[in-house]
Design a protein around this motif. Structure first.
Motif, PDB file in Angstrom:
ATOM      1  N   LEU A   1       0.763  -1.164   0.001  1.00  0.00           N
ATOM      2  CA  LEU A   1       0.052  -0.042  -0.003  1.00  0.00           C
ATOM      3  C   LEU A   1       0.669   1.346   0.035  1.00  0.00           C
ATOM      4  N   THR A   2       2.159   1.227   0.607  1.00  0.00           N
ATOM      5  CA  THR A   2       2.750   2.490   0.838  1.00  0.00           C
ATOM      6  C   THR A   2       3.457   2.678  -0.863  1.00  0.00           C
ATOM      7  N   CYS A   3       3.629   1.929  -1.420  1.00  0.00           N
ATOM      8  CA  CYS A   3       4.044   2.127  -2.889  1.00  0.00           C
ATOM      9  C   CYS A   3       3.051   2.620  -3.798  1.00  0.00           C
ATOM     10  N   ALA A   4       1.738   2.023  -3.371  1.00  0.00           N
ATOM     11  CA  ALA A   4       0.579   2.695  -4.111  1.00  0.00           C
ATOM     12  C   ALA A   4       0.466   4.095  -3.839  1.00  0.00           C
ATOM     13  N   ALA A   5       0.352   4.310  -2.546  1.00  0.00           N
ATOM     14  CA  ALA A   5       0.327   5.730  -1.936  1.00  0.00           C
ATOM     15  C   ALA A   5       1.345   6.790  -2.324  1.00  0.00           C
ATOM     16  N   GLU A   6       2.656   6.294  -2.750  1.00  0.00           N
ATOM     17  CA  GLU A   6       3.672   6.895  -3.368  1.00  0.00           C
ATOM     18  C   GLU A   6       3.311   7.304  -5.007  1.00  0.00           C
ATOM     19  N   HIS A   7       2.721   6.289  -5.489  1.00  0.00           N
ATOM     20  CA  HIS A   7       2.687   6.561  -7.013  1.00  0.00           C
ATOM     21  C   HIS A   7       1.481   7.422  -6.933  1.00  0.00           C
ATOM     22  N   LEU A   8       0.334   7.559  -5.967  1.00  0.00           N
ATOM     23  CA  LEU A   8      -0.926   8.479  -5.990  1.00  0.00           C
ATOM     24  C   LEU A   8      -0.242   9.779  -5.892  1.00  0.00           C
ATOM     25  N   PHE A   9       0.785   9.870  -5.097  1.00  0.00           N
ATOM     26  CA  PHE A   9       1.201  11.338  -4.764  1.00  0.00           C
ATOM     27  C   PHE A   9       1.855  11.774  -6.024  1.00  0.00           C
ATOM     28  N   ASN A  10       2.518  10.912  -6.499  1.00  0.00           N
ATOM     29  CA  ASN A  10       3.464  11.181  -7.936  1.00  0.00           C
ATOM     30  C   ASN A  10       2.328  11.605  -8.958  1.00  0.00           C
ATOM     31  N   LEU A  11       1.309  10.811  -9.075  1.00  0.00           N
ATOM     32  CA  LEU A  11       0.214  11.197 -10.028  1.00  0.00           C
ATOM     33  C   LEU A  11      -0.476  12.475  -9.762  1.00  0.00           C
ATOM     34  N   LYS A  12      -0.829  12.682  -8.586  1.00  0.00           N
ATOM     35  CA  LYS A  12      -1.513  14.218  -8.359  1.00  0.00           C
ATOM     36  C   LYS A  12      -0.546  15.233  -8.790  1.00  0.00           C
ATOM     37  N   PHE A  13       0.768  14.833  -8.494  1.00  0.00           N
ATOM     38  CA  PHE A  13       1.766  16.041  -8.516  1.00  0.00           C
ATOM     39  C   PHE A  13       1.856  16.184 -10.058  1.00  0.00           C
ATOM     40  N   ALA A  14       1.837  15.255 -11.059  1.00  0.00           N
ATOM     41  CA  ALA A  14       2.066  15.269 -12.335  1.00  0.00           C
ATOM     42  C   ALA A  14       0.881  16.046 -13.067  1.00  0.00           C
ATOM     43  N   ALA A  15      -0.470  15.691 -12.487  1.00  0.00           N
ATOM     44  CA  ALA A  15      -1.546  16.504 -12.788  1.00  0.00           C
ATOM     45  C   ALA A  15      -1.352  17.887 -12.411  1.00  0.00           C
ATOM     46  N   LYS A  16      -1.084  18.290 -11.568  1.00  0.00           N
ATOM     47  CA  LYS A  16      -0.795  19.701 -11.055  1.00  0.00           C
ATOM     48  C   LYS A  16       0.252  20.363 -12.005  1.00  0.00           C
ATOM     49  N   GLU A  17       1.101  19.574 -12.517  1.00  0.00           N
ATOM     50  CA  GLU A  17       2.278  20.256 -13.059  1.00  0.00           C
ATOM     51  C   GLU A  17       1.607  20.331 -14.562  1.00  0.00           C
ATOM     52  N   LEU A  18       0.699  19.246 -15.248  1.00  0.00           N
ATOM     53  CA  LEU A  18       0.270  19.698 -16.486  1.00  0.00           C
ATOM     54  C   LEU A  18      -0.608  20.734 -16.441  1.00  0.00           C
ATOM     55  N   ASN A  19      -1.270  21.062 -15.359  1.00  0.00           N
ATOM     56  CA  ASN A  19      -2.269  22.197 -15.222  1.00  0.00           C
ATOM     57  C   ASN A  19      -1.400  23.523 -15.284  1.00  0.00           C
ATOM     58  N   ARG A  20      -0.091  23.444 -14.835  1.00  0.00           N
ATOM     59  CA  ARG A  20       0.470  24.737 -14.740  1.00  0.00           C
ATOM     60  C   ARG A  20       0.893  24.702 -15.984  1.00  0.00           C
ATOM     61  N   ASN A  21       1.449  23.925 -16.930  1.00  0.00           N
ATOM     62  CA  ASN A  21       1.813  23.928 -18.010  1.00  0.00           C
ATOM     63  C   ASN A  21       0.718  24.495 -19.117  1.00  0.00           C
ATOM     64  N   SER A  22      -0.365  24.264 -18.913  1.00  0.00           N
ATOM     65  CA  SER A  22      -1.638  24.495 -19.546  1.00  0.00           C
ATOM     66  C   SER A  22      -1.864  25.968 -19.464  1.00  0.00           C
ATOM     67  N   LYS A  23      -1.766  26.426 -18.158  1.00  0.00           N
ATOM     68  CA  LYS A  23      -1.881  27.868 -18.007  1.00  0.00           C
ATOM     69  C   LYS A  23      -0.665  28.817 -18.717  1.00  0.00           C
ATOM     70  N   LYS A  24       0.467  28.176 -18.318  1.00  0.00           N
ATOM     71  CA  LYS A  24       1.644  28.631 -18.955  1.00  0.00           C
ATOM     72  C   LYS A  24       1.209  29.018 -20.620  1.00  0.00           C
ATOM     73  N   CYS A  25       1.141  27.926 -21.279  1.00  0.00           N
ATOM     74  CA  CYS A  25       0.616  28.297 -22.718  1.00  0.00           C
ATOM     75  C   CYS A  25      -0.182  29.085 -22.762  1.00  0.00           C
ATOM     76  N   ASP A  26      -1.268  28.979 -21.980  1.00  0.00           N
ATOM     77  CA  ASP A  26      -2.391  30.269 -22.239  1.00  0.00           C
ATOM     78  C   ASP A  26      -1.805  31.780 -22.194  1.00  0.00           C
ATOM     79  N   LYS A  27      -0.541  31.955 -21.344  1.00  0.00           N
ATOM     80  CA  LYS A  27      -0.400  33.124 -21.221  1.00  0.00           C
ATOM     81  C   LYS A  27       0.450  33.520 -22.347  1.00  0.00           C
ATOM     82  N   GLU A  28       1.131  32.363 -22.772  1.00  0.00           N
ATOM     83  CA  GLU A  28       2.005  32.567 -24.069  1.00  0.00           C
ATOM     84  C   GLU A  28       1.081  32.901 -25.276  1.00  0.00           C
ATOM     85  N   GLU A  29       0.096  32.002 -25.312  1.00  0.00           N
ATOM     86  CA  GLU A  29      -0.885  32.483 -26.516  1.00  0.00           C
ATOM     87  C   GLU A  29      -1.313  33.876 -26.622  1.00  0.00           C
ATOM     88  N   LYS A  30      -1.627  34.465 -25.234  1.00  0.00           N
ATOM     89  CA  LYS A  30      -2.282  35.749 -25.209  1.00  0.00           C
ATOM     90  C   LYS A  30      -0.978  36.841 -25.610  1.00  0.00           C
TER      91      LYS A  30
END
Length: 161
Positions: A1-30
Motif C-alpha cells: 500500500l505504501t508504494c501505491a500511496a507514493e504513486h498516487l502522490f506522484n500522479l497528483k503532482f503530475a496532474a498539477k504540473e500539467l495544469n500549470r503547463n496549460s496555464k503557461k501556454c495560455d499566457k504565451e498564447e495571449k
C-alpha cells in the motif's frame, strides 16, 4: 500500500504540473496575440502570420496539457480507489473472522451472486473508461490548421483597426 500511496502522490503532482503547463501556454498564447497586433499595426503581415501560428500552437498545446491532466487525474482516482480498497480489505479480514458464525446462517449463494454481479459491473465500467480514454487520445492533434491561423489573423487585424 505504501508504494501505491507514493504513486498516487506522484500522479497528483503530475496532474498539477500539467495544469500549470496549460496555464503557461495560455499566457504565451495571449502574448503571441499581442505580438500579432503590433506586427499588423506596423504592416508586417509575414511576422503577424508567424505569431498567429505560434498562438494557435500554444492554444492547442494548452488544450493537450489540460486533456493529459484530466487523464492523469482519472488514473490517480483509480489508484486512490485501489489504496482505499486495500485498507478496506484489511479491515474486512478482521471483521470476517468475528462474523464467521453469522455468515454460516446466511445464504452464501446469494452473496456470491451479488459479488459476481458487482465484479461484472466494475469490469464493464473499466472497459467503457478505457474506450473513452482511447477515443480522446486518438483525437489529439498538434497540427496548426491554416483556417484557424487565418481567422486569428483576421480577428487580430479587426481589433488592431
Amino acid at each position: 500500500l505504501t508504494c501505491a500511496a507514493e504513486h498516487l502522490f506522484n500522479l497528483k503532482f503530475a496532474a498539477k504540473e500539467l495544469n500549470r503547463n496549460s496555464k503557461k501556454c495560455d499566457k504565451e498564447e495571449k502574448a503571441e496575440k499581442a505580438k500579432i497586433k503590433k506586427a499588423i499595426q506596423k504592416g508586417n503581415m509575414e511576422v503577424a502570420r508567424i505569431h498567429a501560428e505560434n498562438a494557435i500552437r500554444q492554444k492547442n498545446q494548452a488544450i493537450n496539457f489540460l486533456r493529459m491532466s484530466a487523464r492523469v487525474d482519472a488514473v490517480a482516482a483509480r489508484v486512490q480507489t485501489a489504496v482505499t480498497m486495500g485498507k478496506v480489505t484489511k479491515s474486512m479480514a478482521g471483521v470476517v473472522k468475528s462474523m464467521d458464525a453469522t455468515l454460516k446462517s446466511m445464504n452464501l449463494e446469494k452473496i456470491s451472486a451479488l459479488m459476481d454481479k458487482f465484479e461484472h459491473q466494475f469490469e464493464t465500467l473499466d472497459v467503457q473508461t478505457q474506450q473513452m480514454e482511447d477515443t480522446m487520445s486518438n483525437t489529439t492533434t498538434l497540427t496548426t490548421p491554416q483556417n484557424q491561423v487565418d481567422m486569428l489573423l483576421q480577428e487580430m487585424a479587426d481589433e488592431a483597426g
